[in-house]
Enzyme design. Structure first.
Site, PDB file in Angstrom:
ATOM      1  N   GLY A 102       0.733  -1.027  -0.009  1.00  0.00           N
ATOM      2  CA  GLY A 102       0.078   0.168   0.028  1.00  0.00           C
ATOM      3  C   GLY A 102       0.943   1.222   0.119  1.00  0.00           C
ATOM      4  N   HIS A 103       1.998   1.116   0.777  1.00  0.00           N
ATOM      5  CA  HIS A 103       2.617   2.377   0.906  1.00  0.00           C
ATOM      6  C   HIS A 103       3.611   2.411  -0.552  1.00  0.00           C
ATOM      7  CE1 HIS A 103       2.676   1.544   5.369  1.00  0.00           C
ATOM      8  NE2 HIS A 103       2.246   2.619   5.223  1.00  0.00           N
ATOM      9  N   GLN A 140      -0.282  10.593  18.368  1.00  0.00           N
ATOM     10  CA  GLN A 140      -1.592  10.198  17.759  1.00  0.00           C
ATOM     11  C   GLN A 140      -2.091   8.671  18.566  1.00  0.00           C
ATOM     12  OE1 GLN A 140       0.127   9.910  13.604  1.00  0.00           O
ATOM     13  NE2 GLN A 140      -1.221   8.074  13.361  1.00  0.00           N
ATOM     14  N   GLN A 149      -9.125   9.910   7.708  1.00  0.00           N
ATOM     15  CA  GLN A 149      -7.852  10.668   7.798  1.00  0.00           C
ATOM     16  C   GLN A 149      -7.518  11.441   6.747  1.00  0.00           C
ATOM     17  OE1 GLN A 149      -3.851   8.979   9.598  1.00  0.00           O
ATOM     18  NE2 GLN A 149      -3.244   8.913   7.534  1.00  0.00           N
ATOM     19  N   VAL A 189      -4.861  -0.596  -1.741  1.00  0.00           N
ATOM     20  CA  VAL A 189      -4.432  -1.884  -2.071  1.00  0.00           C
ATOM     21  C   VAL A 189      -4.741  -3.063  -1.156  1.00  0.00           C
ATOM     22  CG1 VAL A 189      -2.253  -2.957  -2.603  1.00  0.00           C
ATOM     23  CG2 VAL A 189      -2.415  -0.672  -2.985  1.00  0.00           C
ATOM     24  N   LEU A 231      -4.693  -3.893   2.726  1.00  0.00           N
ATOM     25  CA  LEU A 231      -3.293  -3.783   3.577  1.00  0.00           C
ATOM     26  C   LEU A 231      -3.467  -2.793   4.546  1.00  0.00           C
ATOM     27  CD1 LEU A 231      -0.823  -4.433   0.556  1.00  0.00           C
ATOM     28  CD2 LEU A 231      -2.148  -6.083   1.658  1.00  0.00           C
TER      29      LEU A 231
HETATM   30  O1  PAF Z   1      -1.311   7.126   8.342  1.00  0.00           O
HETATM   31  C1  PAF Z   1      -0.410   7.003   8.820  1.00  0.00           C
HETATM   32  O2  PAF Z   1       0.546   6.136   8.766  1.00  0.00           O
HETATM   33  C2  PAF Z   1      -0.282   8.465   9.879  1.00  0.00           C
HETATM   34  O3  PAF Z   1      -1.502   8.520  10.528  1.00  0.00           O
HETATM   35  C3  PAF Z   1       0.796   9.533   9.261  1.00  0.00           C
HETATM   36  C4  PAF Z   1      -0.144  10.120   8.257  1.00  0.00           C
HETATM   37  C5  PAF Z   1       1.910   9.060   8.731  1.00  0.00           C
HETATM   38  C6  PAF Z   1       0.839  10.384  10.430  1.00  0.00           C
HETATM   39  O4  PAF Z   1       1.687   9.900  11.292  1.00  0.00           O
END
Ligand code: PAF
Length: 274
Positions: free
Chosen positions: A23-24, A48, A143, A166, A174
């Site tokens: 996915g990344h 977070q 988000q 993905v 994922l």
């Molecule tokens: O989606 C994430 O992995 C996190 O919330 C992010 C956007 C990197 C912020 O820490």
């Protein structure tokens, strides 16, 4: 990063918490296709996570992540520590960015401080990296909606590109948290989450089921997953306001969250208007 900007290169930025998966990589690929250089941040952002959440257990396979970035031709990998990111280290700082309303429902109900932490760290990262385009995944739909609104409200000079989800061959979206699932749950039960969204999306087409109808549908759909799956929410919302859909002619989104034991999974399907 300053050199990239000084050289007049356009910069695509992919913020991550590491434990990189396909996915990344799809976000990095999208950034590479549109920009001269790609910057990835890897930072497990303490602000977070609530004290009860999985911050200390969150996977941190940094060597594998750096190798994945090298393979994807990432120009800069930014890996700050909490002390480098925040005035008060893991405690954050005195300034927090909160986007009203959009963060209150869905995941915000069980994670009331989560999106303030996300917004604050992404705002800081945008200031530090100064990208032309910010790449986010649709999987974290709420988000992405919140960050798009933050960028608009605070005039960050960046375009936001939200890229498609993905999935594993089974349909499971994922997620870095999928590694917590045991084999049987991952193969047999977790894919039901997407299956549920697909069945519902087909049914919905033009109608708008009530919250109670969605809940009833989910109760019978997930009956075979009892007691391993606990549904947290299943909602049909306006894709931009994240409020109950009011007007025809606007995109809607079906969003779901639930837990297999301590592993919380989310997913969504966008229902675009004709
Ligand atoms: O989606 C994430 O992995 C996190 O919330 C992010 C956007 C990197 C912020 O820490």
């Amino acid at each position: 990063m300053a050199e990239l900007r000084a050289a007049g290169q356009s910069v695509g930025f992919v913020p991550t918490m590491g434990a990189l998966h396909a996915g990344h990589c799809s976000l990095i690929d999208a950034a590479r296709a549109e920009c001269d250089a790609v910057v990835v941040s890897i930072f497990v952002n303490p602000t977070q996570f609530a004290p009860t959440e999985d911050l200390s257990q969150y996977p941190r396979p940094i060597e594998a992540d750096l190798a994945a970035c090298a393979e994807c031709d990432v120009a800069v990998v930014f890996t700050p520590t909490p002390d480098e990111m925040y005035t008060d280290g893991a405690g954050g700082g005195l300034t927090t960015i909160a986007v009203a309303q959009l963060g209150e429902g869905l995941c915000g109900r069980s994670r009331p401080t989560h999106f303030d932490g996300v917004c604050t760290v992404v705002a800081k990262l945008l200031n530090l990296v100064g990208p032309d385009v910010l790449y986010l995944g649709q999987k974290d739909f709420q988000q992405a909606a919140i960050l798009k609104r933050m960028v608009a409200d605070l005039d960050f000079p960046v375009r936001v590109n939200v890229c498609p989800i993905v999935r594993e061959a089974s349909g499971l979206a994922l997620s870095s948290r999928n590694v917590y699932l045991d084999e049987e749950i991952r193969k047999k039960f977790a894919p039901k989450i997407y299956e549920c969204l697909q069945v519902l999306a087909k049914k919905i087409s033009d109608s708008a089921p009530s919250g109670a109808e969605l809940r009833d549908f989910a109760d019978s759909f997930f009956a075979e997953c009892t007691p391993v799956f606990e549904l947290e929410y299943l909602e049909l919302l306006d894709a931009e306001t994240l409020k109950p859909p009011a007007n025809k002619g606007r995109n809607r989104v079906l969003v779901i969250a639930g837990c297999f034991g301590k592993t919380r999974l989310i997913d969504n399907v966008l229902i675009e208007c004709d």
